[in-house]
Design an enzyme around this catalytic site. Structure first.
Site, mmCIF file in Angstrom:
data_model
loop_
_atom_site.group_PDB
_atom_site.id
_atom_site.type_symbol
_atom_site.label_atom_id
_atom_site.label_comp_id
_atom_site.label_asym_id
_atom_site.label_seq_id
_atom_site.Cartn_x
_atom_site.Cartn_y
_atom_site.Cartn_z
ATOM 1 N N GLY A 12 -15.056 23.572 13.426
ATOM 2 C CA GLY A 12 -15.359 24.159 14.733
ATOM 3 C C GLY A 12 -14.855 25.579 14.866
ATOM 4 O O GLY A 12 -14.144 26.090 13.989
ATOM 5 N N ASP A 13 -15.288 26.215 15.943
ATOM 6 C CA ASP A 13 -14.862 27.588 16.277
ATOM 7 C C ASP A 13 -15.279 28.602 15.218
ATOM 8 O O ASP A 13 -14.590 29.598 14.993
ATOM 9 C CB ASP A 13 -13.341 27.655 16.496
ATOM 10 C CG ASP A 13 -12.885 26.617 17.495
ATOM 11 O OD1 ASP A 13 -13.487 26.543 18.560
ATOM 12 O OD2 ASP A 13 -11.933 25.861 17.175
ATOM 13 N N LYS A 16 -20.343 30.105 16.432
ATOM 14 C CA LYS A 16 -21.735 29.702 16.676
ATOM 15 C C LYS A 16 -22.291 30.367 17.921
ATOM 16 O O LYS A 16 -23.457 30.721 17.984
ATOM 17 C CB LYS A 16 -21.823 28.172 16.842
ATOM 18 C CG LYS A 16 -21.368 27.402 15.635
ATOM 19 C CD LYS A 16 -21.435 25.910 15.876
ATOM 20 C CE LYS A 16 -20.348 25.362 16.780
ATOM 21 N NZ LYS A 16 -18.995 25.413 16.256
ATOM 22 N N HIS A 41 -17.697 28.262 23.602
ATOM 23 C CA HIS A 41 -18.384 29.335 22.902
ATOM 24 C C HIS A 41 -18.087 30.657 23.606
ATOM 25 O O HIS A 41 -18.452 30.856 24.750
ATOM 26 C CB HIS A 41 -19.890 29.057 22.864
ATOM 27 C CG HIS A 41 -20.232 27.917 21.949
ATOM 28 N ND1 HIS A 41 -21.457 27.304 21.924
ATOM 29 C CD2 HIS A 41 -19.497 27.296 21.009
ATOM 30 C CE1 HIS A 41 -21.439 26.342 21.002
ATOM 31 N NE2 HIS A 41 -20.265 26.317 20.448
ATOM 32 N N ARG A 136 -22.412 0.471 26.857
ATOM 33 C CA ARG A 136 -23.540 0.199 27.748
ATOM 34 C C ARG A 136 -23.129 -0.050 29.197
ATOM 35 O O ARG A 136 -23.688 -0.873 29.899
ATOM 36 C CB ARG A 136 -24.404 -0.964 27.233
ATOM 37 C CG ARG A 136 -25.383 -0.518 26.219
ATOM 38 C CD ARG A 136 -25.179 -0.889 24.806
ATOM 39 N NE ARG A 136 -24.094 -1.670 24.354
ATOM 40 C CZ ARG A 136 -24.227 -2.763 23.625
ATOM 41 N NH1 ARG A 136 -25.402 -3.218 23.318
ATOM 42 N NH2 ARG A 136 -23.152 -3.387 23.178
ATOM 43 N N GLN A 217 -18.742 21.859 18.298
ATOM 44 C CA GLN A 217 -17.816 21.305 17.289
ATOM 45 C C GLN A 217 -18.410 21.589 15.894
ATOM 46 O O GLN A 217 -19.024 22.627 15.723
ATOM 47 C CB GLN A 217 -17.545 19.815 17.525
ATOM 48 C CG GLN A 217 -16.682 19.552 18.764
ATOM 49 C CD GLN A 217 -17.475 19.439 20.041
ATOM 50 O OE1 GLN A 217 -18.483 18.778 20.104
ATOM 51 N NE2 GLN A 217 -17.015 20.095 21.098
ATOM 52 N N THR A 294 -8.659 25.032 25.365
ATOM 53 C CA THR A 294 -7.299 24.589 25.691
ATOM 54 C C THR A 294 -6.260 25.688 25.504
ATOM 55 O O THR A 294 -5.109 25.522 25.912
ATOM 56 C CB THR A 294 -6.900 23.404 24.790
ATOM 57 O OG1 THR A 294 -6.998 23.838 23.430
ATOM 58 C CG2 THR A 294 -7.808 22.210 25.004
ATOM 59 N N LEU A 325 -15.392 38.163 8.798
ATOM 60 C CA LEU A 325 -14.996 38.730 7.505
ATOM 61 C C LEU A 325 -13.926 39.805 7.704
ATOM 62 O O LEU A 325 -12.998 39.931 6.906
ATOM 63 C CB LEU A 325 -16.230 39.334 6.815
ATOM 64 C CG LEU A 325 -15.996 39.843 5.404
ATOM 65 C CD1 LEU A 325 -15.783 38.667 4.444
ATOM 66 C CD2 LEU A 325 -17.167 40.698 4.907
ATOM 67 N N ASP A 326 -14.045 40.564 8.799
ATOM 68 C CA ASP A 326 -13.107 41.664 9.072
ATOM 69 C C ASP A 326 -11.667 41.192 9.239
ATOM 70 O O ASP A 326 -10.740 41.975 9.039
ATOM 71 C CB ASP A 326 -13.543 42.425 10.339
ATOM 72 C CG ASP A 326 -13.600 41.497 11.537
ATOM 73 O OD1 ASP A 326 -14.307 40.471 11.455
ATOM 74 O OD2 ASP A 326 -12.921 41.777 12.544
HETATM 75 P P1 IMP Z 1 -12.339 15.832 21.602
HETATM 76 O O1 IMP Z 1 -13.668 16.396 21.245
HETATM 77 O O2 IMP Z 1 -11.745 16.458 22.830
HETATM 78 O O3 IMP Z 1 -12.363 14.339 21.661
HETATM 79 O O4 IMP Z 1 -11.317 16.196 20.416
HETATM 80 C C1 IMP Z 1 -11.426 15.624 19.118
HETATM 81 C C2 IMP Z 1 -11.046 16.647 18.061
HETATM 82 O O5 IMP Z 1 -12.048 17.653 18.019
HETATM 83 C C3 IMP Z 1 -9.728 17.379 18.329
HETATM 84 O O6 IMP Z 1 -9.107 17.661 17.083
HETATM 85 C C4 IMP Z 1 -10.176 18.668 18.984
HETATM 86 O O7 IMP Z 1 -9.243 19.717 18.825
HETATM 87 C C5 IMP Z 1 -11.461 18.936 18.218
HETATM 88 N N1 IMP Z 1 -12.432 19.741 18.972
HETATM 89 C C6 IMP Z 1 -13.194 19.366 20.006
HETATM 90 N N2 IMP Z 1 -13.976 20.373 20.408
HETATM 91 C C7 IMP Z 1 -13.723 21.409 19.604
HETATM 92 C C8 IMP Z 1 -14.248 22.734 19.503
HETATM 93 O O8 IMP Z 1 -15.137 23.170 20.240
HETATM 94 N N3 IMP Z 1 -13.719 23.506 18.515
HETATM 95 C C9 IMP Z 1 -12.772 23.059 17.660
HETATM 96 N N4 IMP Z 1 -12.258 21.842 17.719
HETATM 97 C C10 IMP Z 1 -12.732 21.023 18.678
#
Ligand code: IMP
Length: 427
Positions: A12-13, A16, A41, A136, A217, A294, A325-326
């Site tokens: 993630g991060d 995108k 994002h 459900r 994610q 967060t 890359l920078d």
């Molecule tokens: P949840 O999605 O809040 O249930 O978190 C599950 C895992 O996914 C944790 O390790 C979060 O830090 C990670 N996570 C959830 N959303 C993101 C995101 O947008 N970027 C990076 N990590 C994420």
């Protein structure tokens, strides 16, 4: 130009949001298909910064239709906070947003229940909401806007939650009557944006319109393919784009993966190439690696090619976008993990068990750094030779083309490789 999926290929991060924003102009619809307001994002346009958590980044492009697909879980309070923030910035979000009647609704109880889960989640209630979906008993958008029957659905789910609260001694930190009344109000507000988005998209595609699928994610956080249990609760890889939107795989024309030139992860879980010392702190500082949802510091590590080979295989990427890359501009040498070893054994496949991944040794190959500012470079040939060699090395190691490189948050800090699949798929 066809229908494209953009996916995170690490944890993630990867950036995108910037890529979606960059390409959105060429598509008619931009669709989120999984997750909820756990995504973040960040997009910089001039001196304006937008952090979108639930609404597709494409909303920032005038005239485009942004779709929240059936695969999402929606916290309606968070949704309207975002809509209101966009409206205040002059973005007509409400007029251009379509929301699936089949998406699920998140309630405060989901957040309260999540506190029991000690894997470093974003605490937005995402996992428990998906649990109710799979069980459900969840509430869907269609139920939220049905003012006659909403209270019935809401109270039935609340009774289930009360039982869980009692069993696990979870404290209720909200007033149920207030939430019920607030959700009824938000149901009326959301109603004009709600439709059968799967049909909307399929009709649009049939009429020659194009769709960009915006992943949130990433594959290593995918419920099925990621580092379970340290994953999110949705399908963050290519298949999820289809189930989470109702568009068939045969209508997808290309899949782009996004990877940082290094790698980060937030929350718990194994991380073979993590840099624990000052080097990691410097990358965190230079890359501003703090969670956009967060604010948590992200764990930083060297580029992990075995991981990328795995996510490239799962998603069959047509092209890879290398971002940030920078951030590596200052280094005189850059290690890249090329394989994993467990004792004397080379691991040729990504282990399914987290303790194995946690126990392996990454094997590094060190590449020379370029120690030149690349943030303003505008062409592939304009990059320092060592930077090009680094990107070429990643391409070879991952066995997937690198078609685009990003060296900063602005739209114009992007290089597209001439003749690449990326160029072909996006022009
Ligand atoms: P949840 O999605 O809040 O249930 O978190 C599950 C895992 O996914 C944790 O390790 C979060 O830090 C990670 N996570 C959830 N959303 C993101 C995101 O947008 N970027 C990076 N990590 C994420």
């Amino acid at each position: 130009m066809g229908n494209l999926i953009i996916l995170g290929s690490q944890w993630g991060d990867e950036g995108k949001g910037k890529l979606v924003d960059l390409l959105a102009d060429q598509f008619d619809f931009i669709v989120r298909f999984q997750g909820g307001n756990n995504a973040g994002h960040t997009i910089l346009i001039g001196d304006r910064k937008f952090v979108l958590k639930l609404i597709p980044s494409g909303i920032l492009r005038p005239g485009k239709i942004a779709v929240i697909g059936n695969g999402l879980v929606i916290d309606p309070v968070a949704l309207f906070a975002e809509i209101d923030q966009l409206s205040a910035a002059g973005v007509d979000a409400q007029a251009r947003l379509r929301i699936s009647s089949r998406a699920h609704i998140l309630v405060p109880a989901h957040r309260a229940m999540e506190k029991r889960l000690a894997i470093g989640t974003t605490l937005r209630g995402i996992g428990p909401c998906y649990e109710d979906k799979a069980g459900r008993r969840g509430i869907r958008v269609a139920d939220l806007i049905d003012s006659e029957h909403f209270v019935e659905h809401f109270d039935a789910l609340a009774r289930e939650h009360e039982a869980t609260f009692k069993a696990f001694e979870i404290e209720r930190d909200y007033d149920l009557d207030e939430v019920r009344a607030q959700y009824l109000e938000l149901g009326a507000r959301i109603k004009p944006m709600v439709c059968e988005t799967a049909l909307l998209l399929n009709r649009a595609i049939r009429d020659g319109k194009t769709v960009l699928f915006e992943g949130a994610q990433a594959t290593m956080l995918d419920l099925d393919h990621g580092t379970y249990p340290f994953v999110t609760s949705s399908s963050a890889s290519a298949g999820g784009a289809c189930t989470g939107s109702g568009v068939a795989p045969t209508l997808i024309d290309g899949i782009l993966g996004v990877a940082k030139a290094y790698i980060t992860r937030v929350g718990g879980g194994p991380f073979p190439t993590e840099m624990l010392g000052a080097e990691g702190e410097e990358i965190r500082r230079r890359g501003n690696e703090f969670g956009s949802v967060t604010g948590r510091p992200r764990r930083c590590g060297w580029f992990d090619a075995p991981l990328l080979r795995y996510t490239a295989a799962i998603n069959n990427f047509d092209s890879l976008v290398i971002t940030k890359l920078d951030v590596l501009d200052h280094l005189d040498r850059i290690p890249v993990c090329t394989e994993y070893r467990e004792g004397a054994r080379v691991l040729s496949e990504m282990p399914a068990v987290c303790s194995t991944l946690g126990g392996i040794d990454p094997v590094y190959e060190c590449l020379p750094g370029w120690q030149t500012d690349t943030s303003q470079v505008k062409t592939w040939d304009g990059l320092p030779p060592a930077a090009r060699a680094y990107v070429d090395f990643l391409e070879k190691q991952c066995d997937v083309e690198v078609g685009c490189i990003s060296m900063g948050p602005e739209r114009n800090q992007t290089i597209i490789k001439p003749g690449s699949n990326f160029q072909r798929l996006t022009s």
